[in-house]
Design a protein around this motif. Sequence first.
Motif, PDB file in Angstrom:
ATOM      1  N   MET A  86      35.870  33.116  40.240  1.00 14.04           N
ATOM      2  CA  MET A  86      36.149  33.276  38.818  1.00 14.04           C
ATOM      3  C   MET A  86      37.110  34.440  38.599  1.00 14.04           C
ATOM      4  N   SER A  87      38.156  34.166  37.818  1.00 13.99           N
ATOM      5  CA  SER A  87      39.106  35.220  37.467  1.00 13.99           C
ATOM      6  C   SER A  87      38.727  35.799  36.103  1.00 13.99           C
ATOM      7  N   ARG A  88      39.401  36.892  35.749  1.00 14.16           N
ATOM      8  CA  ARG A  88      39.135  37.506  34.438  1.00 14.16           C
ATOM      9  C   ARG A  88      39.527  36.554  33.311  1.00 14.16           C
ATOM     10  N   ARG A  89      40.596  35.836  33.500  1.00 16.12           N
ATOM     11  CA  ARG A  89      41.076  34.903  32.490  1.00 16.12           C
ATOM     12  C   ARG A  89      40.056  33.780  32.272  1.00 16.12           C
ATOM     13  N   GLU A  90      39.564  33.236  33.332  1.00 17.70           N
ATOM     14  CA  GLU A  90      38.569  32.152  33.223  1.00 17.70           C
ATOM     15  C   GLU A  90      37.270  32.645  32.585  1.00 17.70           C
ATOM     16  N   ALA A  91      36.847  33.859  32.926  1.00 18.30           N
ATOM     17  CA  ALA A  91      35.639  34.432  32.325  1.00 18.30           C
ATOM     18  C   ALA A  91      35.802  34.636  30.827  1.00 18.30           C
TER      19      ALA A  91
END
Length: 101
Positions: free
Chosen positions: A90-95
Motif C-alpha cells: 500500500m502506498s500513501r496515495r492508495e491509503a
Amino acid sequence: MEGTAASSEGLRYAEYARVPTGADKGQAELDRGLARTMIAVGLGVATAAFAGRYAFHLWKPLEQAITETAKKISTSSLSLYYKGGFEQQMSRREASLILGV
C-alpha cells in the motif's frame, strides 16, 4: 287468632324479608367482579385509542423529516469508497484514497 294474624302478616311480606343465601352472595360477588372486569377492559381500550391517536399525530411530522433527510442523502455520497485495485504494497496515495482524505 293473634298467632294466625302474625303468621299471615309474615307470609304477606315474605319476599321482602328474605335473607340472602350463600348462593345469592356468590352471584352478587360474581356480578361485581364482572363489572370491574368490563370497566378495566373499557379503560384499556380507551387508553390504547388515545395512545394510537397521539402516535398518529406524532408520526406525520416525523415522516416528513425522514423523507427530507432521505432526499438529502444522495446515493452517490454513499458510494464514495475507493473502487480501484490494490497494489502489492500500500502506498500513501492508495491509503488516502481508501480513507477518503
